[in-house]
Design a protein around this motif. Structure first.
Motif, PDB file in Angstrom:
ATOM      1  N   TYR A 253       0.573  -1.499  -0.207  1.00  0.00           N
ATOM      2  CA  TYR A 253      -0.131   0.230  -0.108  1.00  0.00           C
ATOM      3  C   TYR A 253       1.033   1.182   0.160  1.00  0.00           C
ATOM      4  O   TYR A 253       0.350   1.790  -0.508  1.00  0.00           O
ATOM      5  CB  TYR A 253      -0.874  -0.171   1.109  1.00  0.00           C
ATOM      6  CG  TYR A 253      -2.083   0.842   1.229  1.00  0.00           C
ATOM      7  CD1 TYR A 253      -3.470   0.738   0.242  1.00  0.00           C
ATOM      8  CD2 TYR A 253      -2.532   2.172   1.982  1.00  0.00           C
ATOM      9  CE1 TYR A 253      -4.962   1.394   0.067  1.00  0.00           C
ATOM     10  CE2 TYR A 253      -3.357   2.958   1.496  1.00  0.00           C
ATOM     11  CZ  TYR A 253      -4.642   2.786   0.889  1.00  0.00           C
ATOM     12  OH  TYR A 253      -5.493   3.769   0.451  1.00  0.00           O
ATOM     13  N   PHE A 254       2.069   1.342   0.211  1.00  0.00           N
ATOM     14  CA  PHE A 254       2.846   2.427   0.789  1.00  0.00           C
ATOM     15  C   PHE A 254       4.088   2.159  -0.379  1.00  0.00           C
ATOM     16  O   PHE A 254       4.371   1.224  -0.809  1.00  0.00           O
ATOM     17  CB  PHE A 254       3.803   2.667   1.845  1.00  0.00           C
ATOM     18  CG  PHE A 254       2.493   3.006   3.091  1.00  0.00           C
ATOM     19  CD1 PHE A 254       2.429   4.298   3.370  1.00  0.00           C
ATOM     20  CD2 PHE A 254       1.917   2.075   3.695  1.00  0.00           C
ATOM     21  CE1 PHE A 254       1.856   4.926   4.891  1.00  0.00           C
ATOM     22  CE2 PHE A 254       0.063   2.267   5.121  1.00  0.00           C
ATOM     23  CZ  PHE A 254       1.216   3.897   5.050  1.00  0.00           C
ATOM     24  N   ASP A 255       4.134   3.467  -0.675  1.00  0.00           N
ATOM     25  CA  ASP A 255       5.443   3.429  -1.756  1.00  0.00           C
ATOM     26  C   ASP A 255       6.595   3.086  -1.385  1.00  0.00           C
ATOM     27  O   ASP A 255       6.927   3.267  -0.013  1.00  0.00           O
ATOM     28  CB  ASP A 255       5.634   5.219  -2.139  1.00  0.00           C
ATOM     29  CG  ASP A 255       6.744   5.014  -3.499  1.00  0.00           C
ATOM     30  OD1 ASP A 255       7.575   4.492  -3.692  1.00  0.00           O
ATOM     31  OD2 ASP A 255       6.399   5.943  -3.771  1.00  0.00           O
ATOM     32  N   PRO A 256       7.249   2.293  -2.155  1.00  0.00           N
ATOM     33  CA  PRO A 256       8.287   1.348  -2.014  1.00  0.00           C
ATOM     34  C   PRO A 256       9.295   1.822  -1.137  1.00  0.00           C
ATOM     35  O   PRO A 256      10.188   2.372  -0.277  1.00  0.00           O
ATOM     36  CB  PRO A 256       8.570   0.308  -2.752  1.00  0.00           C
ATOM     37  CG  PRO A 256       7.151  -0.088  -3.367  1.00  0.00           C
ATOM     38  CD  PRO A 256       6.853   1.289  -3.096  1.00  0.00           C
ATOM     39  N   VAL A 257       9.636   3.275  -2.087  1.00  0.00           N
ATOM     40  CA  VAL A 257      10.663   4.714  -1.741  1.00  0.00           C
ATOM     41  C   VAL A 257      10.340   4.826   0.193  1.00  0.00           C
ATOM     42  O   VAL A 257      11.730   5.114   0.421  1.00  0.00           O
ATOM     43  CB  VAL A 257      10.743   5.580  -1.967  1.00  0.00           C
ATOM     44  CG1 VAL A 257      11.582   6.736  -2.380  1.00  0.00           C
ATOM     45  CG2 VAL A 257      10.127   5.274  -4.444  1.00  0.00           C
ATOM     46  N   THR A 258       9.223   4.867   0.268  1.00  0.00           N
ATOM     47  CA  THR A 258       9.206   5.804   1.807  1.00  0.00           C
ATOM     48  C   THR A 258      10.202   4.535   2.753  1.00  0.00           C
ATOM     49  O   THR A 258      10.860   4.684   3.684  1.00  0.00           O
ATOM     50  CB  THR A 258       8.441   5.337   2.407  1.00  0.00           C
ATOM     51  OG1 THR A 258       7.065   6.503   1.092  1.00  0.00           O
ATOM     52  CG2 THR A 258       7.940   5.933   3.541  1.00  0.00           C
ATOM     53  N   SER A 259       9.904   2.866   2.530  1.00  0.00           N
ATOM     54  CA  SER A 259      10.279   2.200   3.969  1.00  0.00           C
ATOM     55  C   SER A 259      11.986   2.197   2.947  1.00  0.00           C
ATOM     56  O   SER A 259      12.792   1.562   4.402  1.00  0.00           O
ATOM     57  CB  SER A 259      10.332   0.419   3.528  1.00  0.00           C
ATOM     58  OG  SER A 259       8.491   0.536   3.717  1.00  0.00           O
ATOM     59  N   ARG A 260      12.417   2.524   1.859  1.00  0.00           N
ATOM     60  CA  ARG A 260      13.911   2.499   1.695  1.00  0.00           C
ATOM     61  C   ARG A 260      14.490   3.498   2.408  1.00  0.00           C
ATOM     62  O   ARG A 260      15.493   3.931   2.441  1.00  0.00           O
ATOM     63  CB  ARG A 260      14.383   2.819   0.454  1.00  0.00           C
ATOM     64  CG  ARG A 260      14.087   0.759  -0.289  1.00  0.00           C
ATOM     65  CD  ARG A 260      14.531   0.535  -1.930  1.00  0.00           C
ATOM     66  NE  ARG A 260      14.145   1.783  -2.252  1.00  0.00           N
ATOM     67  CZ  ARG A 260      13.071   1.947  -3.489  1.00  0.00           C
ATOM     68  NH1 ARG A 260      12.432   0.625  -3.494  1.00  0.00           N
ATOM     69  NH2 ARG A 260      12.756   2.302  -4.413  1.00  0.00           N
ATOM     70  N   ARG A 261      13.351   4.712   2.663  1.00  0.00           N
ATOM     71  CA  ARG A 261      14.746   5.985   3.129  1.00  0.00           C
ATOM     72  C   ARG A 261      14.061   6.413   4.146  1.00  0.00           C
ATOM     73  O   ARG A 261      14.474   6.947   5.023  1.00  0.00           O
ATOM     74  CB  ARG A 261      14.450   7.625   2.049  1.00  0.00           C
ATOM     75  CG  ARG A 261      11.975   7.442   2.024  1.00  0.00           C
ATOM     76  CD  ARG A 261      12.798   9.186   1.770  1.00  0.00           C
ATOM     77  NE  ARG A 261      10.637   9.726   2.098  1.00  0.00           N
ATOM     78  CZ  ARG A 261      10.415  10.617   2.902  1.00  0.00           C
ATOM     79  NH1 ARG A 261      11.396  10.734   3.939  1.00  0.00           N
ATOM     80  NH2 ARG A 261       9.068  10.381   2.951  1.00  0.00           N
ATOM     81  N   ALA A 262      13.647   5.309   4.854  1.00  0.00           N
ATOM     82  CA  ALA A 262      13.496   5.639   6.987  1.00  0.00           C
ATOM     83  C   ALA A 262      14.913   5.150   7.200  1.00  0.00           C
ATOM     84  O   ALA A 262      15.366   4.856   6.648  1.00  0.00           O
ATOM     85  CB  ALA A 262      12.036   4.514   7.023  1.00  0.00           C
ATOM     86  N   ASP A 263      14.359   6.184   8.314  1.00  0.00           N
ATOM     87  CA  ASP A 263      15.935   6.201   9.535  1.00  0.00           C
ATOM     88  C   ASP A 263      15.454   4.381   9.567  1.00  0.00           C
ATOM     89  O   ASP A 263      16.636   4.534  10.236  1.00  0.00           O
ATOM     90  CB  ASP A 263      15.723   7.137  10.202  1.00  0.00           C
ATOM     91  CG  ASP A 263      15.001   8.601   9.717  1.00  0.00           C
ATOM     92  OD1 ASP A 263      16.294   8.874   9.479  1.00  0.00           O
ATOM     93  OD2 ASP A 263      14.669   9.456   9.580  1.00  0.00           O
ATOM     94  N   LYS A 264      14.664   3.998  10.168  1.00  0.00           N
ATOM     95  CA  LYS A 264      14.470   2.604  10.573  1.00  0.00           C
ATOM     96  C   LYS A 264      13.983   1.938   9.515  1.00  0.00           C
ATOM     97  O   LYS A 264      12.417   2.065   9.853  1.00  0.00           O
ATOM     98  CB  LYS A 264      14.202   2.805  12.192  1.00  0.00           C
ATOM     99  CG  LYS A 264      15.342   2.789  13.154  1.00  0.00           C
ATOM    100  CD  LYS A 264      15.431   2.498  14.087  1.00  0.00           C
ATOM    101  CE  LYS A 264      16.542   3.059  14.918  1.00  0.00           C
ATOM    102  NZ  LYS A 264      16.576   5.048  15.478  1.00  0.00           N
ATOM    103  N   TYR A 265      13.970   0.801   8.917  1.00  0.00           N
ATOM    104  CA  TYR A 265      12.581   0.026   9.535  1.00  0.00           C
ATOM    105  C   TYR A 265      12.932  -1.793   9.753  1.00  0.00           C
ATOM    106  O   TYR A 265      13.472  -2.519   9.895  1.00  0.00           O
ATOM    107  CB  TYR A 265      13.372  -0.501   7.272  1.00  0.00           C
ATOM    108  CG  TYR A 265      12.078  -1.058   6.618  1.00  0.00           C
ATOM    109  CD1 TYR A 265      10.997  -1.055   6.017  1.00  0.00           C
ATOM    110  CD2 TYR A 265      12.839  -2.754   5.784  1.00  0.00           C
ATOM    111  CE1 TYR A 265      10.065  -1.983   5.604  1.00  0.00           C
ATOM    112  CE2 TYR A 265      11.916  -3.530   5.999  1.00  0.00           C
ATOM    113  CZ  TYR A 265      10.795  -2.849   5.604  1.00  0.00           C
ATOM    114  OH  TYR A 265       9.473  -3.926   4.794  1.00  0.00           O
TER     115      TYR A 265
END
Length: 344
Positions: A253-265
């Motif tokens: 549902y969320f743009d995968p870019v968000t997970s990759r740029r997150a400070d912590k995944y």
């Protein structure tokens, strides 16, 4: 072979209720629900399971499955949690089109529990209700650990999981003032409000669109559909620093870019996410994993370290939670004489 005293003691207690090796207890969904596990009970049991996972006091291979059609899956989910004497396996499926095509739930399944000393099956029960209860429990426990002071929570998807997430989140985010919801079906939003608003004091607000909900909330969760190709309905540019994102639908549902740029995944299980990545569910690659949800809840690893961190915590479901809840249900059923004893 040495068998620990606590295992033998557990077997002795079970043997007083059922003939191990000759019988097993069968519990329907109605009977499972009748055993009276409340939201607080599920939260406590799930927290125990996550702590066991975070402190590596468990055995749980990554879920394996079969896929008769591209959009469906069956998963086999075994686990052993020694602190709870919980050994068993969930066999569950997800057919997204079931409600429209067959007037059946999207998810159904069974949970088998076993005697630890002998390995004999001792119970078979519906697992759909267990899944519906422990999934939001994991999400909100993660929210509590990562963003305890949140005043706004957003839920994408207003089906069974969305409804339960809204019910559960008020137990742990004590400063909540508003809950925003969104679903492509307005009737689903109306149904959620009708069911949940009388039960909670926090105002539930229908979102006009995904962007509005994303920009209105400190903590966000999604329980929509799991697909190989991400929908990316939540655009990365809508997401701000300091938010906590808790998807239950993997990379959809969320743009995968968000997970990759997150400070912590953060993920509930590294092994399971790596397995899904190998199956193609992360076409652009699995983001670098900081730690696991249970490690944060157990205090083994740090969660949020400052207010500006963008954190994505992906929880796709672990059988340690299922068998711990299942074992408590079995204990109650044996004590209360609920269920049918079937011959093996």
């Amino acid at each position: 072979m040495y068998i620990a005293d606590e295992v033998l003691k557990d077997r002795e207690w079970i043997s007083e209720k059922i003939k191990i090796g000759e019988q097993m207890l069968y519990l329907t969904q109605k009977e499972v629900i009748s055993l009276g596990l409340k939201e607080e009970n599920i939260l406590n049991l799930t927290r125990d399971a996550l702590i066991a996972h975070g402190t590596k006091e468990y055995e749980m291979p990554a879920k394996i499955g079969i896929h008769p059609f591209k959009e469906v899956f069956f998963h086999a989910m075994p686990a052993w949690v020694p602190s709870k004497m919980a050994a068993g396996m969930k066999w569950i499926e997800c057919y997204p089109y079931n409600p429209e095509k067959f007037n059946l739930p999207q998810t159904t399944g069974l949970l088998v529990m076993n005697d630890v000393a002998s390995g004999c099956p001792i119970a078979l029960m519906d697992s759909a209700w267990i899944t519906a209860m422990r999934t939001p429990a994991v999400t909100v426990l993660a929210a509590q650990a990562l963003h305890p002071d949140a005043e706004t929570f957003g839920m994408f998807g207003c089906g069974v999981q969305g409804i339960e997430h809204v019910k559960y989140v008020v137990h742990v985010l004590k400063k909540l003032k508003k809950i925003y919801i969104y679903d492509i079906k307005e009737a689903a939003m109306d149904d959620l409000i009708k069911e949940c608003q009388p039960l909670i004091d926090v105002e539930i607000i229908k979102g006009d669109n995904p962007e509005m909900v994303t920009k209105s909330c400190e903590v966000l969760s999604s329980a929509t559909i799991i697909l190989l190709d991400p929908l990316a309905e939540i655009k990365d540019e809508w997401v701000s620093k300091g938010q906590t994102i808790l998807p239950c639908d993997l990379n959809t549902y969320f743009d995968p870019v968000t997970s990759r740029r997150a400070d912590k995944y953060i993920v509930d299980s590294k092994e399971e996410h790596e397995l899904f990545a190998g199956m193609g569910y992360f076409p652009d690659g699995l983001p670098e994993i900081a730690c696991e949800t249970g490690e944060v809840i157990a205090g083994v690893k740090k969660g949020r370290e400052n207010k500006d961190e963008l954190i994505v915590c992906s929880n796709i479901g672990m059988s340690v939670c299922d068998v711990v809840v299942g074992r408590e249900l079995l204990n109650r059923a044996l004590n209360e004489g609920v269920g049918v004893k079937l011959p093996l």
